[in-house]
Design a protein around this motif. Structure first.
Motif, PDB file in Angstrom:
ATOM      1  N   LYS A 310       0.819  -1.214   0.000  1.00 19.85           N
ATOM      2  CA  LYS A 310       0.000   0.000   0.000  1.00 19.85           C
ATOM      3  C   LYS A 310       0.853   1.265   0.000  1.00 19.85           C
ATOM      4  O   LYS A 310       0.440   2.291  -0.562  1.00 19.85           O
ATOM      5  CB  LYS A 310      -0.919   0.009   1.225  1.00 19.85           C
ATOM      6  N   ALA A 311       2.014   1.213   0.623  1.00 19.73           N
ATOM      7  CA  ALA A 311       2.802   2.423   0.854  1.00 19.73           C
ATOM      8  C   ALA A 311       3.163   3.185  -0.423  1.00 19.73           C
ATOM      9  O   ALA A 311       2.932   4.396  -0.503  1.00 19.73           O
ATOM     10  CB  ALA A 311       4.058   2.062   1.650  1.00 19.73           C
ATOM     11  N   PRO A 312       3.759   2.547  -1.456  1.00 22.81           N
ATOM     12  CA  PRO A 312       4.117   3.329  -2.645  1.00 22.81           C
ATOM     13  C   PRO A 312       2.906   3.905  -3.374  1.00 22.81           C
ATOM     14  O   PRO A 312       2.991   4.993  -3.969  1.00 22.81           O
ATOM     15  CB  PRO A 312       4.861   2.316  -3.523  1.00 22.81           C
ATOM     16  N   ILE A 313       1.776   3.212  -3.323  1.00 22.34           N
ATOM     17  CA  ILE A 313       0.575   3.741  -3.974  1.00 22.34           C
ATOM     18  C   ILE A 313       0.075   4.964  -3.225  1.00 22.34           C
ATOM     19  O   ILE A 313      -0.308   5.978  -3.834  1.00 22.34           O
ATOM     20  CB  ILE A 313      -0.507   2.648  -4.051  1.00 22.34           C
ATOM     21  N   PHE A 314       0.092   4.900  -1.899  1.00 19.00           N
ATOM     22  CA  PHE A 314      -0.260   6.085  -1.115  1.00 19.00           C
ATOM     23  C   PHE A 314       0.678   7.243  -1.440  1.00 19.00           C
ATOM     24  O   PHE A 314       0.247   8.375  -1.624  1.00 19.00           O
ATOM     25  CB  PHE A 314      -0.175   5.768   0.388  1.00 19.00           C
ATOM     26  N   GLY A 315       1.984   6.955  -1.494  1.00 22.41           N
ATOM     27  CA  GLY A 315       2.944   8.013  -1.795  1.00 22.41           C
ATOM     28  C   GLY A 315       2.725   8.644  -3.158  1.00 22.41           C
ATOM     29  O   GLY A 315       2.848   9.858  -3.316  1.00 22.41           O
ATOM     30  N   PHE A 316       2.373   7.811  -4.134  1.00 22.92           N
ATOM     31  CA  PHE A 316       2.134   8.340  -5.482  1.00 22.92           C
ATOM     32  C   PHE A 316       0.974   9.325  -5.483  1.00 22.92           C
ATOM     33  O   PHE A 316       1.078  10.425  -6.042  1.00 22.92           O
ATOM     34  CB  PHE A 316       1.857   7.185  -6.452  1.00 22.92           C
ATOM     35  N   PHE A 317      -0.131   8.957  -4.856  1.00 22.47           N
ATOM     36  CA  PHE A 317      -1.298   9.830  -4.871  1.00 22.47           C
ATOM     37  C   PHE A 317      -1.093  11.076  -4.008  1.00 22.47           C
ATOM     38  O   PHE A 317      -1.630  12.144  -4.320  1.00 22.47           O
ATOM     39  CB  PHE A 317      -2.546   9.066  -4.425  1.00 22.47           C
ATOM     40  N   ILE A 318      -0.337  10.958  -2.940  1.00 25.66           N
ATOM     41  CA  ILE A 318      -0.031  12.147  -2.130  1.00 25.66           C
ATOM     42  C   ILE A 318       0.769  13.150  -2.952  1.00 25.66           C
ATOM     43  O   ILE A 318       0.462  14.349  -2.989  1.00 25.66           O
ATOM     44  CB  ILE A 318       0.736  11.737  -0.860  1.00 25.66           C
ATOM     45  N   ALA A 319       1.816  12.673  -3.623  1.00 24.08           N
ATOM     46  CA  ALA A 319       2.638  13.567  -4.439  1.00 24.08           C
ATOM     47  C   ALA A 319       1.854  14.106  -5.624  1.00 24.08           C
ATOM     48  O   ALA A 319       1.979  15.289  -5.985  1.00 24.08           O
ATOM     49  CB  ALA A 319       3.889  12.827  -4.914  1.00 24.08           C
ATOM     50  N   LEU A 320       1.039  13.260  -6.253  1.00 21.01           N
ATOM     51  CA  LEU A 320       0.250  13.701  -7.401  1.00 21.01           C
ATOM     52  C   LEU A 320      -0.715  14.816  -7.000  1.00 21.01           C
ATOM     53  O   LEU A 320      -0.815  15.841  -7.688  1.00 21.01           O
ATOM     54  CB  LEU A 320      -0.525  12.517  -7.982  1.00 21.01           C
TER      55      LEU A 320
END
Length: 368
Positions: A310-320
């Motif tokens: 889950k972590a990298p997907i969360f990070g992607f959407f936070i940065a996006l």
């Protein structure tokens, strides 16, 4: 001064009469107004001698007629038309908008929120498309990849966040252990506090709280940085010289968030387990070795994978979301603050929604 209007007051059976002559303009209206004030009612204004008039003079005549009931006689067509125009513009203004009934106001706010949500969703999809185009461009021209910018973002997103995320996770581990022990003691099952600490921190809270912290810390920083660059026209200057802002500014931030989030989540898991272990050692008299052995027994490896996936997907959407809101800044510096706040709120909302989706998905595939 020979241009100054003259007013002569006379009295007869019909009332007190003032004869105006010369121009009645903003520069000369003061003496005429004083003459009106000094003349008692009933007042008759003879405007036949007015040579020139502007809107201020017409407003004086109109206001005197409206407030004192004065009679205006002898006015030529120009004077009458200007007074009529002033009268047509004399409309009440609501300093505060009228409040609508509660249900209508609620529906209006709901409609506004729905519209803004739809616009944001469409905008994020379009921004995601521009990111994909930038990634394809970088793959075709690897030399354009800005490695130094990515390393700087690693420092911002990851290294500098270790302290606050570690402390937060450590305290959460203690709180989860304490609250779980209070409830389990009623059934004489304090030993199962270790199960609660291990599973909830590794599977859910470690990654979720890290994502919320990164959204509030790094997501807001991304929005503020890009928003400030928009205000100072640096992004426009980059486009002018042929540099893609998405490639130069957005991709390094996205990559840093995607890479660092799993590492930060794993760090948060460890610190929460340390905090929980400290509590069960001090509060429940369970030694660290027993705590570690019990964790190995009750915490499956799939829980670790669930958190790390889950972590990298969360990070992607936070940065996006942070970069998208920063690129939407227009106008003034106040917009930077508003967009930064919006970026944090939307990032946290997206993270929670995704976490719920992942919970259902992993449950369906048997990773319980």
């Amino acid at each position: 001064m020979g241009d100054e209007p003259n007013s002569q007051a006379t009295s007869d059976a019909s009332g007190h009469r003032i004869e105006l002559s010369g121009p009645l303009t903003i520069a000369r209206v003061g003496t005429t107004e004083r003459s009106f004030e000094e003349t008692p009612d009933p007042l008759i204004i003879d405007a036949s001698g007015i040579e020139r008039i502007d809107t201020v003079g017409a407003w004086l005549l109109y206001r005197t007629r409206k407030e004192r009931g004065a009679e205006i006689v002898g006015a030529n067509e120009t004077v009458r038309e200007l007074i009529a125009e002033v009268e047509s513009q004399d409309q009440g203004v609501h300093v505060r908008p009228e409040k609508k009934p509660g249900p209508y106001q609620t529906l209006e706010e709901l409609g506004h929120w729905t519209t803004e949500t739809g616009k944001t969703f469409v905008g994020l999809i379009g921004f995601f498309g521009s990111v994909l185009i930038a990634i394809a461009s970088i793959l075709r021209h690897p030399k354009r990849f800005r490695f130094n910018a990515v390393v700087q973002r690693f420092d911002l997103v990851g290294v500098r966040a270790l302290g606050i995320i570690g402390l937060m996770s450590f305290l959460i581990g203690i709180v989860v252990g304490q609250q779980g022990a209070v409830q389990l003691q009623q059934f004489g099952a304090e030993v199962f506090t270790i199960n609660l600490i291990g599973r909830i921190n590794v599977r859910e809270l470690g990654t979720l709280m890290t994502a919320i912290m990164v959204a509030g810390r790094s997501g807001s920083a991304f929005a503020a940085q890009l928003g400030t660059m928009k205000i100072t026209e640096e992004i426009d200057a980059m486009r002018t010289i042929g540099v893609s802002p998405v490639e130069a500014l957005v991709l390094p931030r996205l990559l840093a968030a995607v890479v660092m989030m799993p590492l930060l989540a794993f760090w948060a898991m460890l610190m929460s387990l340390v905090g929980g272990g400290l509590f069960v050692w001090v509060g429940l008299d369970i030694p660290p070795l027993t705590y570690i052995q019990r964790l190995q027994e009750v915490t499956p490896l799939t829980d670790v994978w669930v958190g790390l996936i889950k972590a990298p997907i969360f990070g992607f959407f936070i940065a996006l979301t942070g970069c998208y809101q920063g690129m939407q800044v227009k106008g003034n510096s106040e917009e930077v603050g508003l967009r930064t706040t919006t970026a944090v709120v939307q990032s946290i909302f997206i993270v929670i929604v995704l976490d719920a989706v992942f919970a259902v998905f992993f449950s369906q595939i048997g990773w319980n």
